[in-house]
Design a protein around this motif. Sequence first.
Motif, mmCIF file in Angstrom:
data_model
loop_
_atom_site.group_PDB
_atom_site.id
_atom_site.type_symbol
_atom_site.label_atom_id
_atom_site.label_comp_id
_atom_site.label_asym_id
_atom_site.label_seq_id
_atom_site.Cartn_x
_atom_site.Cartn_y
_atom_site.Cartn_z
ATOM 1 N N CYS A 62 -12.995 -15.931 -27.961
ATOM 2 C CA CYS A 62 -14.315 -15.454 -27.517
ATOM 3 C C CYS A 62 -14.415 -15.421 -25.999
ATOM 4 O O CYS A 62 -15.402 -15.856 -25.402
ATOM 5 N N PHE A 64 -14.854 -12.896 -24.104
ATOM 6 C CA PHE A 64 -15.290 -11.503 -24.112
ATOM 7 C C PHE A 64 -16.799 -11.574 -24.283
ATOM 8 O O PHE A 64 -17.296 -12.401 -25.047
ATOM 9 N N PRO A 66 -20.001 -9.524 -25.578
ATOM 10 C CA PRO A 66 -20.290 -8.300 -26.327
ATOM 11 C C PRO A 66 -21.440 -7.500 -25.720
ATOM 12 O O PRO A 66 -22.258 -8.044 -24.978
ATOM 13 N N CYS A 132 -17.664 -16.142 -23.760
ATOM 14 C CA CYS A 132 -18.881 -15.446 -24.186
ATOM 15 C C CYS A 132 -20.096 -16.368 -24.025
ATOM 16 O O CYS A 132 -20.048 -17.534 -24.412
ATOM 17 N N PHE A 134 -22.545 -16.564 -25.788
ATOM 18 C CA PHE A 134 -23.111 -16.926 -27.096
ATOM 19 C C PHE A 134 -22.173 -17.833 -27.896
ATOM 20 O O PHE A 134 -22.378 -18.090 -29.071
ATOM 21 N N PHE A 135 -21.131 -18.314 -27.201
ATOM 22 C CA PHE A 135 -20.140 -19.197 -27.839
ATOM 23 C C PHE A 135 -20.602 -20.643 -27.724
ATOM 24 O O PHE A 135 -21.130 -21.067 -26.700
ATOM 25 N N ASN A 141 -18.343 -21.046 -34.082
ATOM 26 C CA ASN A 141 -18.578 -20.940 -32.645
ATOM 27 C C ASN A 141 -19.617 -19.917 -32.222
ATOM 28 O O ASN A 141 -20.117 -19.966 -31.114
ATOM 29 N N CYS A 142 -19.944 -18.982 -33.101
ATOM 30 C CA CYS A 142 -20.808 -17.893 -32.660
ATOM 31 C C CYS A 142 -22.271 -18.180 -33.014
ATOM 32 O O CYS A 142 -22.597 -18.426 -34.175
ATOM 33 N N ILE A 144 -24.696 -16.033 -32.727
ATOM 34 C CA ILE A 144 -25.427 -14.811 -33.114
ATOM 35 C C ILE A 144 -24.667 -14.023 -34.192
ATOM 36 O O ILE A 144 -24.827 -12.804 -34.315
ATOM 37 N N TRP A 145 -23.842 -14.703 -34.968
ATOM 38 C CA TRP A 145 -22.887 -14.042 -35.872
ATOM 39 C C TRP A 145 -23.527 -12.988 -36.770
ATOM 40 O O TRP A 145 -22.968 -11.908 -36.988
ATOM 41 N N CYS A 152 -16.778 -7.701 -32.178
ATOM 42 C CA CYS A 152 -16.721 -9.084 -32.699
ATOM 43 C C CYS A 152 -16.498 -9.092 -34.213
ATOM 44 O O CYS A 152 -15.841 -9.976 -34.747
HETATM 45 S S1 SF4 Z 1 -17.995 -13.615 -31.986
HETATM 46 FE FE1 SF4 Z 1 -19.904 -14.423 -31.118
HETATM 47 S S2 SF4 Z 1 -19.233 -15.991 -29.640
HETATM 48 FE FE2 SF4 Z 1 -17.441 -14.711 -30.092
HETATM 49 S S3 SF4 Z 1 -17.449 -13.093 -28.515
HETATM 50 FE FE3 SF4 Z 1 -18.581 -12.296 -30.280
HETATM 51 S S4 SF4 Z 1 -20.732 -12.787 -29.850
HETATM 52 FE FE4 SF4 Z 1 -19.476 -14.067 -28.528
#
Ligand code: SF4
Length: 364
Positions: A62, A64, A66, A132, A134-135, A141-142, A144-145, A152
């Motif tokens: 992560c 990156f 988005p 990221c 949002f990690f 880990n996400c 906002i999954w 993503c």
């Molecule tokens: S999966 Fe979630 S935490 Fe990982 S890069 Fe995408 S938005 Fe960010």
Amino acid sequence: MSFRKILHSIPDIYHSFLPEIFHQDIPPEPFSNCSNCPMIAEKMDAPDSDLAKPFSPHTKCCTFTPRIPNYMVGGILSDIDPSLIEGKERILERIKLKKGVIPNGIYPTKRYHDYYEANAQNEFGRSKKLRCPFFVDDKFNCTIWKYREAICSFWFCKHLASDIGAEFWKSVTDYLKNIQGSFIAISANECGLQLVDLYGKNTSYELDGENNSFNNIEQYSKTWGKWEGREDQYYIRCFEIVKNLSLDLTSSFISDAKSLEKEVEIKQNELVFLPEFLIADKNAIRAINRNSYQIDISSFIRPTNKTIAWSFQLPKYVVDYFDGNTSTKEIIRKLFDKFSTTLEPEIIISLFRHGILKNAKSLK
Ligand code: SF4
Ligand code: SF4
């Protein structure tokens, strides 16, 4: 793990807009096991000591940021699902700081974008600078999954079917990006806002800096018009617009949908294809004892431009059945009858696509 529909990898909001091909089955991606990430280095002080595990536990892949579409930001803000509480706070914080906050959605800042372009090859999977926003350091880990964007959704570090797997997921990503682009435009347009190009060569947008200030207040005000100060409400409105879109309306907006759909179909067919007769390539495997072969696999990690090598073991009696003369169906049946072994098709696909099993007909 068994085959599953393509649809099951795609956020719910798109399901009613997807054509029939997305109901087709595909093999899983068991080599990318995110809840027990196989890419994490055991010693982060020496991450190069094991080239098969190049990533940091504090970033995984992560590294990156988005481009979260406007309507997906609205989905995060209006959803009462407890799993989104942390993600919602992070989104609101970004809105408060005006970090990459544009009518298109919540995007990486231009500063981040330029840094990523210059450094991803060396820092992807390792650097907190690329991590990221949002990690979260946790098993999952996400934050906002449920409302993740296309990249993503369909990123896998190791593909079960090697290059064919990568090509298949690229075709799905391209299809989803096309829908995303259309939905972003439709909803911004209905709210009376223009989309913004943050990253083009001649862009004059630099909405935020290192100190969380934005450089051009007038430009920000002009961009947001009557929605300035109510950006969260704008995003929620975009979500409502997309939720209520009719299929007829969207198909006239979604450009290139037919050719992209065809590409998904072609790649799905390739992904599930198995030759009738397969033969094990004994040069591609090593006997490590009387009962097992070691299977060496390599995977290309695109953002780092590097290939990693890793391996697993398989019982000899399974591999040796692939003699080029017994059909694949017959082998599956014999393994079950004789050893009570269920050889899943995805394992055969993987061995075939990684060159361990070859199409016997093409060798004759
Ligand atoms: S999966 Fe979630 S935490 Fe990982 S890069 Fe995408 S938005 Fe960010
Ligand atoms: S996709 Fe990312 S989190 Fe999942 S297994 Fe691969 S590196 Fe780990």
